[in-house]
Write an enzyme that holds these catalytic residues in place. Structure first.
Site, PDB file in Angstrom:
ATOM      1  N   ALA A  13       0.832  -1.208   0.000  1.00 31.32           N
ATOM      2  CA  ALA A  13       0.000   0.000   0.000  1.00 31.32           C
ATOM      3  C   ALA A  13       0.862   1.250   0.000  1.00 31.32           C
ATOM      4  CB  ALA A  13      -0.937  -0.006   1.199  1.00 31.32           C
ATOM      5  N   GLY A  17       0.247   1.137  -5.140  1.00 38.67           N
ATOM      6  CA  GLY A  17      -0.752   0.244  -4.567  1.00 38.67           C
ATOM      7  C   GLY A  17      -1.825   0.997  -3.811  1.00 38.67           C
ATOM      8  N   ASN A 115       7.955  -2.142 -11.389  1.00 34.47           N
ATOM      9  CA  ASN A 115       8.934  -1.673 -12.359  1.00 34.47           C
ATOM     10  C   ASN A 115       9.950  -2.763 -12.684  1.00 34.47           C
ATOM     11  OD1 ASN A 115       8.049   0.977 -12.808  1.00 34.47           O
ATOM     12  ND2 ASN A 115       9.095   1.732 -10.976  1.00 34.47           N
ATOM     13  N   LYS A 236       9.002   0.662 -21.285  1.00 36.93           N
ATOM     14  CA  LYS A 236       9.126   1.508 -20.096  1.00 36.93           C
ATOM     15  C   LYS A 236      10.531   1.378 -19.496  1.00 36.93           C
ATOM     16  CE  LYS A 236       7.208   2.753 -15.634  1.00 36.93           C
ATOM     17  NZ  LYS A 236       6.225   2.498 -14.562  1.00 36.93           N
ATOM     18  N   ASN A 240      13.797   3.915 -18.019  1.00 34.57           N
ATOM     19  CA  ASN A 240      14.101   3.840 -16.586  1.00 34.57           C
ATOM     20  C   ASN A 240      15.477   3.265 -16.283  1.00 34.57           C
ATOM     21  OD1 ASN A 240      11.602   4.871 -16.047  1.00 34.57           O
ATOM     22  ND2 ASN A 240      10.713   2.977 -15.299  1.00 34.57           N
ATOM     23  N   SER A 305      12.186   7.759  -8.786  1.00 36.14           N
ATOM     24  CA  SER A 305      11.871   6.955  -7.599  1.00 36.14           C
ATOM     25  C   SER A 305      13.121   6.312  -7.018  1.00 36.14           C
ATOM     26  CB  SER A 305      10.836   5.878  -7.949  1.00 36.14           C
ATOM     27  OG  SER A 305      11.337   5.011  -8.955  1.00 36.14           O
TER      28      SER A 305
END
Length: 354
Positions: A13, A17, A115, A236, A240, A305
């Site tokens: 979460a 999430g 990811n 993607k 990244n 991130s």
């Protein structure tokens, strides 16, 4: 005849999430979706005490979304789910996989919203990497044993969201989710090793996949289904795998990395090495690196991130984003000297924060 609501559990979460859990819980009737969260520590306590709060960056004056999904630390308290959405960072996956396995029944869909290159990536991919098991992302096959690929729905996330605290997040931009059955390429190629679909209750059936996409659309996501989810994952990753580690090495935001000509050129070199790998194993990228740079530059002064994790002293997604690419290159016998150098450098950076 009445139908029981779907049981949907979010594992992890955090920013992604939490957003998925919050939007589903707010926008899908409880008669249709019973949302729960598997959490622990401060996040679990916050969910139980205050609920899940989502602020909207594009409308700071608007009232936040606050929902109260069921929150548990023990998967046994939740039982078998219809849908499990795994949204943890890659370094945490091995630890949570045994808990995820206890949520899986014969018809459970496991949506992997993470990811990097996942453990299932080559299970349904014909060609020279067919069935390749990546030790960099799943050493010892522990995740594979806990989460069988025949339950997996791949998910590529295209949105920005950040954590403000336990069970408190801010949605920044975007709402894209691309879903896909990993075995589609193998089934199209007539590969006998791909599991046969066994009807509408099969986790990966077109009917179940379309229904899941529809639910996510009604929850507010731009959800779509890809005929080859591996290509979406690789595309993607193509951006990244270079920008994230370089941001750690330089402590720079995306705009600064691309505005320095020499760094921008090195990013292009890294991308061309990965592009050659994808072309060889069946995920070609027709775009030129410079075209991708122009898209990325529009994001502006964005902190990746991975850099956020580095600054917070958290484990970084090095193996999923870079280590796996290096491992694929070795398997194919194709040179990846720049990717290998980047991998070594970011490993050293990670060692410095432990």
């Amino acid at each position: 005849m009445t139908h029981s609501p779907q049981k949907i559990c979010i594992v992890g979460a955090g920013a992604i999430g939490g957003l998925i859990a919050g939007w589903i819980a707010q926008r899908i009737p409880a008669t249709e979706a019973e949302v729960s969260v598997l959490a622990r520590g401060e996040t679990l306590a916050a969910l139980r005490e205050r609920g899940l709060r989502i602020d909207e960056a594009s409308a700071p004056e608007a009232a936040p979304i606050v929902v109260h999904p069921r929150a548990e630390s023990d998967p046994a308290a939740l039982g078998v789910q219809d849908v499990v959405i795994v949204a943890v960072k890659a370094p945490a996956l091995a630890a949570v996989a045994p808990a995820v396995s206890r949520l899986i029944g014969p018809r459970t869909q496991v949506v992997v919203a993470m990811n990097g290159v996942p453990w299932w990536f080559f299970d349904g991919q014909p060609g020279p990497c067919q069935g390749l098991r990546l030790a960099s992302v799943d050493p010892g096959d522990g995740v594979r044993a806990a989460i069988p690929t025949r339950h997996v729905i791949g998910c590529v996330v295209h949105l920005g969201c950040s954590n403000l605290g336990p069970a408190h997040l801010r949605h920044g931009m975007g709402n894209g989710l691309i879903l896909g059955d990993p075995f589609v390429p193998a089934r199209v190629a007539g590969d006998a090793a791909a599991p046969a679909l066994s009807g509408a209750d099969d986790p990966q059936s077109p009917e179940r996949l379309a229904a899941l996409a529809d639910l996510l659309q009604r929850a507010g996501f731009a959800a779509s289904v890809s005929p080859q989810i591996q290509r979406e994952v690789w595309y993607k990753l193509w951006g990244n795998m270079s920008m994230n580690p370089i941001s750690v090495l330089t402590r720079a935001t995306l705009d600064r990395i691309l505005d320095e000509p020499l760094t921008r050129a090195w990013v292009s070199t890294l991308m061309r090495e990965a592009q050659a790998l994808g072309k060889t194993f069946g995920c070609p990228i027709d775009q030129d690196p410079e075209e991708r740079h122009q898209m990325t530059r529009k994001i502006g002064a964005f902190k990746t991130s991975m850099l956020q994790d580095y600054e917070a002293g958290r484990p970084m997604e090095i193996d999923a984003l870079v280590g796996a690419v290096s491992e694929i290159g070795r398997h194919l016998g194709l040179p990846t000297p720049n990717i290998d150098a980047l991998l070594g450098l970011v490993r050293l950076a990670a060692a410095g924060v432990r």
